[in-house]
Design a protein around this motif. Structure first.
Motif, PDB file in Angstrom:
ATOM      1  N   LEU A 110       0.844  -1.192   0.000  1.00 18.12           N
ATOM      2  CA  LEU A 110       0.000   0.000   0.000  1.00 18.12           C
ATOM      3  C   LEU A 110       0.879   1.241   0.000  1.00 18.12           C
ATOM      4  O   LEU A 110       1.890   1.307   0.693  1.00 18.12           O
ATOM      5  N   GLU A 111       0.465   2.221  -0.780  1.00 23.33           N
ATOM      6  CA  GLU A 111       1.240   3.456  -0.911  1.00 23.33           C
ATOM      7  C   GLU A 111       1.122   4.344   0.326  1.00 23.33           C
ATOM      8  O   GLU A 111       0.034   4.495   0.881  1.00 23.33           O
ATOM      9  N   ILE A 112       2.257   4.911   0.695  1.00 21.86           N
ATOM     10  CA  ILE A 112       2.306   5.908   1.768  1.00 21.86           C
ATOM     11  C   ILE A 112       2.429   7.269   1.079  1.00 21.86           C
ATOM     12  O   ILE A 112       3.360   7.485   0.293  1.00 21.86           O
ATOM     13  N   ALA A 113       1.520   8.176   1.350  1.00 25.80           N
ATOM     14  CA  ALA A 113       1.531   9.501   0.708  1.00 25.80           C
ATOM     15  C   ALA A 113       2.845  10.227   0.974  1.00 25.80           C
ATOM     16  O   ALA A 113       3.408  10.116   2.069  1.00 25.80           O
ATOM     17  N   ASP A 114       3.298  10.962  -0.031  1.00 26.93           N
ATOM     18  CA  ASP A 114       4.559  11.691   0.120  1.00 26.93           C
ATOM     19  C   ASP A 114       4.446  12.882   1.065  1.00 26.93           C
ATOM     20  O   ASP A 114       5.448  13.471   1.439  1.00 26.93           O
ATOM     21  N   TRP A 115       3.235  13.218   1.472  1.00 21.91           N
ATOM     22  CA  TRP A 115       3.044  14.330   2.409  1.00 21.91           C
ATOM     23  C   TRP A 115       2.769  13.862   3.841  1.00 21.91           C
ATOM     24  O   TRP A 115       2.563  14.666   4.747  1.00 21.91           O
ATOM     25  N   ALA A 116       2.810  12.546   4.058  1.00 17.81           N
ATOM     26  CA  ALA A 116       2.582  12.015   5.413  1.00 17.81           C
ATOM     27  C   ALA A 116       3.696  12.492   6.340  1.00 17.81           C
ATOM     28  O   ALA A 116       4.855  12.607   5.941  1.00 17.81           O
ATOM     29  N   GLU A 117       3.357  12.738   7.556  1.00 15.45           N
ATOM     30  CA  GLU A 117       4.308  13.196   8.573  1.00 15.45           C
ATOM     31  C   GLU A 117       5.057  11.993   9.157  1.00 15.45           C
ATOM     32  O   GLU A 117       4.457  10.964   9.443  1.00 15.45           O
ATOM     33  N   PRO A 118       6.370  12.092   9.323  1.00 10.05           N
ATOM     34  CA  PRO A 118       7.107  11.001   9.978  1.00 10.05           C
ATOM     35  C   PRO A 118       6.610  10.788  11.407  1.00 10.05           C
ATOM     36  O   PRO A 118       6.163  11.734  12.064  1.00 10.05           O
ATOM     37  N   GLY A 119       6.699   9.565  11.863  1.00 16.43           N
ATOM     38  CA  GLY A 119       6.330   9.275  13.246  1.00 16.43           C
ATOM     39  C   GLY A 119       5.644   7.935  13.399  1.00 16.43           C
ATOM     40  O   GLY A 119       5.615   7.109  12.497  1.00 16.43           O
ATOM     41  N   GLU A 120       5.088   7.748  14.580  1.00 17.86           N
ATOM     42  CA  GLU A 120       4.420   6.488  14.941  1.00 17.86           C
ATOM     43  C   GLU A 120       2.981   6.470  14.427  1.00 17.86           C
ATOM     44  O   GLU A 120       2.239   7.433  14.611  1.00 17.86           O
ATOM     45  N   TYR A 121       2.620   5.349  13.826  1.00 17.69           N
ATOM     46  CA  TYR A 121       1.266   5.119  13.342  1.00 17.69           C
ATOM     47  C   TYR A 121       0.787   3.779  13.889  1.00 17.69           C
ATOM     48  O   TYR A 121       1.582   2.927  14.257  1.00 17.69           O
ATOM     49  N   HIS A 122      -0.525   3.632  13.925  1.00 19.97           N
ATOM     50  CA  HIS A 122      -1.140   2.403  14.408  1.00 19.97           C
ATOM     51  C   HIS A 122      -1.711   1.652  13.208  1.00 19.97           C
ATOM     52  O   HIS A 122      -2.430   2.226  12.388  1.00 19.97           O
ATOM     53  N   PHE A 123      -1.403   0.357  13.102  1.00 17.55           N
ATOM     54  CA  PHE A 123      -1.850  -0.498  12.016  1.00 17.55           C
ATOM     55  C   PHE A 123      -2.902  -1.463  12.556  1.00 17.55           C
ATOM     56  O   PHE A 123      -2.645  -2.192  13.516  1.00 17.55           O
ATOM     57  N   ASP A 124      -4.100  -1.444  11.976  1.00 19.58           N
ATOM     58  CA  ASP A 124      -5.182  -2.358  12.358  1.00 19.58           C
ATOM     59  C   ASP A 124      -5.534  -3.231  11.162  1.00 19.58           C
ATOM     60  O   ASP A 124      -5.714  -2.728  10.048  1.00 19.58           O
ATOM     61  N   PHE A 125      -5.660  -4.532  11.398  1.00 17.23           N
ATOM     62  CA  PHE A 125      -6.030  -5.499  10.361  1.00 17.23           C
ATOM     63  C   PHE A 125      -7.274  -6.214  10.873  1.00 17.23           C
ATOM     64  O   PHE A 125      -7.228  -6.890  11.902  1.00 17.23           O
ATOM     65  N   ILE A 126      -8.390  -6.067  10.163  1.00 21.12           N
ATOM     66  CA  ILE A 126      -9.680  -6.562  10.642  1.00 21.12           C
ATOM     67  C   ILE A 126     -10.275  -7.528   9.613  1.00 21.12           C
ATOM     68  O   ILE A 126     -10.382  -7.193   8.436  1.00 21.12           O
ATOM     69  N   VAL A 127     -10.650  -8.718  10.070  1.00 22.58           N
ATOM     70  CA  VAL A 127     -11.280  -9.713   9.199  1.00 22.58           C
ATOM     71  C   VAL A 127     -12.694  -9.970   9.704  1.00 22.58           C
ATOM     72  O   VAL A 127     -12.898 -10.238  10.890  1.00 22.58           O
ATOM     73  N   THR A 128     -13.648  -9.887   8.783  1.00 23.22           N
ATOM     74  CA  THR A 128     -15.040 -10.230   9.082  1.00 23.22           C
ATOM     75  C   THR A 128     -15.406 -11.420   8.205  1.00 23.22           C
ATOM     76  O   THR A 128     -15.162 -11.411   7.005  1.00 23.22           O
ATOM     77  N   ASP A 129     -15.977 -12.467   8.835  1.00 27.91           N
ATOM     78  CA  ASP A 129     -16.353 -13.642   8.046  1.00 27.91           C
ATOM     79  C   ASP A 129     -17.800 -13.517   7.560  1.00 27.91           C
ATOM     80  O   ASP A 129     -18.506 -12.564   7.899  1.00 27.91           O
ATOM     81  N   LEU A 130     -18.227 -14.481   6.747  1.00 29.82           N
ATOM     82  CA  LEU A 130     -19.570 -14.442   6.171  1.00 29.82           C
ATOM     83  C   LEU A 130     -20.666 -14.621   7.212  1.00 29.82           C
ATOM     84  O   LEU A 130     -21.829 -14.326   6.951  1.00 29.82           O
ATOM     85  N   GLU A 131     -20.301 -15.095   8.414  1.00 27.16           N
ATOM     86  CA  GLU A 131     -21.261 -15.256   9.505  1.00 27.16           C
ATOM     87  C   GLU A 131     -21.368 -13.984  10.349  1.00 27.16           C
ATOM     88  O   GLU A 131     -22.144 -13.933  11.295  1.00 27.16           O
ATOM     89  N   GLY A 132     -20.535 -12.984  10.056  1.00 23.15           N
ATOM     90  CA  GLY A 132     -20.551 -11.737  10.823  1.00 23.15           C
ATOM     91  C   GLY A 132     -19.556 -11.713  11.973  1.00 23.15           C
ATOM     92  O   GLY A 132     -19.459 -10.719  12.692  1.00 23.15           O
ATOM     93  N   ASN A 133     -18.810 -12.799  12.172  1.00 23.22           N
ATOM     94  CA  ASN A 133     -17.787 -12.824  13.217  1.00 23.22           C
ATOM     95  C   ASN A 133     -16.612 -11.962  12.777  1.00 23.22           C
ATOM     96  O   ASN A 133     -16.256 -11.937  11.603  1.00 23.22           O
ATOM     97  N   GLN A 134     -15.997 -11.288  13.740  1.00 25.31           N
ATOM     98  CA  GLN A 134     -14.919 -10.365  13.411  1.00 25.31           C
ATOM     99  C   GLN A 134     -13.753 -10.523  14.375  1.00 25.31           C
ATOM    100  O   GLN A 134     -13.949 -10.683  15.576  1.00 25.31           O
ATOM    101  N   SER A 135     -12.532 -10.478  13.816  1.00 23.50           N
ATOM    102  CA  SER A 135     -11.306 -10.493  14.610  1.00 23.50           C
ATOM    103  C   SER A 135     -10.405  -9.391  14.099  1.00 23.50           C
ATOM    104  O   SER A 135     -10.510  -8.973  12.945  1.00 23.50           O
ATOM    105  N   SER A 136      -9.487  -8.959  14.963  1.00 22.62           N
ATOM    106  CA  SER A 136      -8.533  -7.953  14.528  1.00 22.62           C
ATOM    107  C   SER A 136      -7.168  -8.222  15.136  1.00 22.62           C
ATOM    108  O   SER A 136      -7.050  -8.892  16.168  1.00 22.62           O
ATOM    109  N   ALA A 137      -6.162  -7.718  14.449  1.00 27.82           N
ATOM    110  CA  ALA A 137      -4.792  -7.754  14.943  1.00 27.82           C
ATOM    111  C   ALA A 137      -4.221  -6.375  14.688  1.00 27.82           C
ATOM    112  O   ALA A 137      -4.603  -5.699  13.730  1.00 27.82           O
TER     113      ALA A 137
END
Length: 146
Positions: A110-137
């Motif tokens: 995934l592209e990081i914009a050239d105008w983004a500010e350096p520093g700490e960012y939070h990365f969330d990865f969320i999966v939702t299944d066809l039954e509506g169950n959801q998990s994240s990391a």
């Protein structure tokens, strides 16, 4: 008396049979394992990406209820001062191309914009299944200038 005992035995047997065969429909939540997160061109796993470049993401997904959507959110941690069009850089994207799969390896850049500010960012990865169950990391991601 024997008829009464026989009737109770039949009722208890039927109740046990129907209870034992009852499907409660509970599926395990999707399992997410972040394998690699880092600079795109080197496929690193140091949780660092270069501003104006790409972030490489590789995640193993196991979803008993089959994947419906995969969502990625990257947002700032702390105070970043770089703004374009009145806002800080962040990413929120949803993928449906994995829909219907039980197991997959998510591999994207995934592209990081050239105008983004350096520093700490939070990365969330969320999966939702066809039954509506959801998990994240989640993980921390540092954006640095080249």
């Amino acid at each position: 008396m024997n008829k009464r005992v026989f009737l109770v035995a039949i009722i208890l047997g039927a109740a046990t049979l129907f209870t034992a065969c009852e499907d409660d429909g509970d599926l395990a939540l999707p399992e997410i394992t972040i394998m690699e997160l880092g600079e795109g061109s080197s496929h690193s796993n140091d949780h660092t990406a270069i501003i104006g470049g790409e972030v490489h993401i590789e995640v193993e997904i196991i979803a008993e209820g089959k994947i419906n959507t995969v969502q990625i959110i990257i947002h700032s941690e702390g105070e970043h001062k770089s703004v374009v069009d009145g806002g800080e850089w962040e990413l929120d994207t949803t993928y449906t191309k994995f829909s219907g799969l039980k197991n997959t390896t998510f591999h994207e850049h995934l592209e990081i914009a050239d105008w983004a500010e350096p520093g700490e960012y939070h990365f969330d990865f969320i999966v939702t299944d066809l039954e509506g169950n959801q998990s994240s990391a989640d993980a921390e991601l540092e954006l640095v200038e080249e």
